[in-house]
Design a protein around this motif. Structure first.
Motif, PDB file in Angstrom:
ATOM      1  N   VAL A 189       1.044  -1.444   0.200  1.00 30.38           N
ATOM      2  CA  VAL A 189       0.150  -0.037   0.018  1.00 30.38           C
ATOM      3  C   VAL A 189       0.788   0.936  -0.029  1.00 30.38           C
ATOM      4  O   VAL A 189       0.566   2.770  -0.433  1.00 30.38           O
ATOM      5  N   PHE A 190       2.235   1.045  -0.083  1.00 28.08           N
ATOM      6  CA  PHE A 190       2.973   2.371  -0.269  1.00 28.08           C
ATOM      7  C   PHE A 190       4.100   2.229  -1.054  1.00 28.08           C
ATOM      8  O   PHE A 190       4.910   2.702  -0.919  1.00 28.08           O
ATOM      9  N   ALA A 191       3.457   2.553  -1.983  1.00 27.52           N
ATOM     10  CA  ALA A 191       4.206   2.322  -3.389  1.00 27.52           C
ATOM     11  C   ALA A 191       5.045   3.746  -3.453  1.00 27.52           C
ATOM     12  O   ALA A 191       3.783   4.127  -3.191  1.00 27.52           O
ATOM     13  N   MET A 192       6.236   3.375  -3.601  1.00 26.24           N
ATOM     14  CA  MET A 192       6.861   4.626  -4.335  1.00 26.24           C
ATOM     15  C   MET A 192       7.494   4.438  -5.661  1.00 26.24           C
ATOM     16  O   MET A 192       7.780   5.839  -5.849  1.00 26.24           O
ATOM     17  N   GLU A 193       7.459   3.323  -6.566  1.00 29.89           N
ATOM     18  CA  GLU A 193       8.157   3.303  -7.867  1.00 29.89           C
ATOM     19  C   GLU A 193       6.769   3.199  -8.877  1.00 29.89           C
ATOM     20  O   GLU A 193       6.126   1.839  -8.815  1.00 29.89           O
ATOM     21  N   PRO A 194       7.259   3.976  -9.875  1.00 30.47           N
ATOM     22  CA  PRO A 194       7.194   5.143 -10.500  1.00 30.47           C
ATOM     23  C   PRO A 194       7.415   6.292  -9.947  1.00 30.47           C
ATOM     24  O   PRO A 194       7.757   7.022  -9.785  1.00 30.47           O
ATOM     25  N   GLU A 195       6.618   6.571  -9.323  1.00 27.50           N
ATOM     26  CA  GLU A 195       5.508   7.625  -8.299  1.00 27.50           C
ATOM     27  C   GLU A 195       4.864   7.448  -6.706  1.00 27.50           C
ATOM     28  O   GLU A 195       4.480   6.130  -6.598  1.00 27.50           O
ATOM     29  N   VAL A 196       4.896   8.519  -6.007  1.00 24.87           N
ATOM     30  CA  VAL A 196       4.240   8.124  -5.073  1.00 24.87           C
ATOM     31  C   VAL A 196       2.755   7.258  -5.280  1.00 24.87           C
ATOM     32  O   VAL A 196       1.997   8.130  -5.539  1.00 24.87           O
ATOM     33  N   LYS A 197       2.164   6.250  -4.743  1.00 20.36           N
ATOM     34  CA  LYS A 197       0.930   5.723  -4.578  1.00 20.36           C
ATOM     35  C   LYS A 197       1.513   4.779  -2.837  1.00 20.36           C
ATOM     36  O   LYS A 197       0.919   3.797  -3.658  1.00 20.36           O
ATOM     37  N   PHE A 198       0.300   5.874  -2.444  1.00 20.22           N
ATOM     38  CA  PHE A 198      -0.106   5.370  -1.023  1.00 20.22           C
ATOM     39  C   PHE A 198      -1.519   4.901  -0.752  1.00 20.22           C
ATOM     40  O   PHE A 198      -2.270   6.199  -1.435  1.00 20.22           O
ATOM     41  N   GLN A 199      -1.671   3.801  -1.311  1.00 21.75           N
ATOM     42  CA  GLN A 199      -3.542   3.488  -0.993  1.00 21.75           C
ATOM     43  C   GLN A 199      -3.605   3.477   0.733  1.00 21.75           C
ATOM     44  O   GLN A 199      -3.424   2.274   1.366  1.00 21.75           O
TER      45      GLN A 199
END
Length: 238
Positions: free
Chosen positions: A49-59
């Motif tokens: 849920v804390f994705a950083m790549e290729p861009e920030v995508k916090f769910q």
């Protein structure tokens, strides 16, 4: 987890740090957000849920459903302020560019959760908001772990090192070897609006020693916090 003194922080009004109640800063925001997500999602929590790549995508699970935080949300919170503008560089020098981005994102989410009343003024998940969140957010993720690889410079010692319930029992056994532990020591814990609060009573020959914890995220943490206070009190009296 390290705790730091913030005497050199450069405050930027409306940006950093968040000082309405218990402060939110770079050094506690990850823990605050992770604990909220863990309690909202239970055993199905995943660091995905804390994705950083290729861009920030916090769910992030919320009472309104899953809210997605992206680069634009982080930029809006920080308003052009850089981490080096608010914290001494020597405390951040071991952090990679990715880790710095994670902290900016975690801080953004933590502030949003506080402003939406998902967290109490002590930065603990609100029981009511947790129940609402659990009722609307699907539990589809798998357990995983999240790490920030860099390390902050240590300036003070902090945190709870060790098992203080065990330390307290061992200390009492040494001082009162002929007394049963259930005669010497008991705990009571209850869930309050701000979190779990535990009370430990040590029955001493010259009177009871009573210590209570601050609000904690769970019963175990609260009992450990109360035990620590009692242990340190007894050590000081020695």
């Amino acid at each position: 987890r390290m705790q730091l003194e913030f005497t050199s922080v450069q405050e930027v009004s409306g940006v950093y740090p968040y000082n309405d109640g218990q402060p939110i800063n770079l050094f506690n925001c990850q823990d605050i957000v992770t604990k909220w997500c863990q309690q909202a999602l239970g055993p199905s929590f995943s660091a995905d849920v804390f994705a950083m790549e290729p861009e920030v995508k916090f769910q992030i699970p919320t009472p309104q459903g899953v809210k997605i935080f992206k680069d634009d949300d982080v930029s809006q919170q920080w308003r052009g302020v850089k981490l080096d503008d608010v914290e001494p560089r020597d405390r951040l020098q071991h952090l990679s560019r990715l880790d710095r981005g994670k902290l900016r994102a975690f801080y953004t989410v933590a502030v949003w959760l506080r402003e939406q009343k998902c967290l109490t003024e002590q930065n603990l998940p609100s029981p009511l908001q947790l129940r609402l969140t659990k009722s609307v957010c699907p539990l589809t993720a798998r357990p995983a772990a999240l790490r920030i690889n860099g390390k902050f410079e240590r300036t003070t010692q902090g945190g709870m090192a060790g098992d203080f319930k065990t330390k307290l029992q061992q200390l009492l056994q040494q001082r009162f070897p002929r007394r049963a532990m259930n005669e010497l020591l008991n705990y009571k814990a209850k869930m309050e609006d701000a979190g779990w609060v535990a009370r430990v009573v040590v029955h001493l020959p010259d009177g009871d020693l009573c210590q209570s914890s601050d609000p904690c995220l769970n019963k175990k943490e609260a009992e450990q916090a109360a035990a620590r206070k009692a242990y340190e009190k007894l050590q000081a009296q020695n």
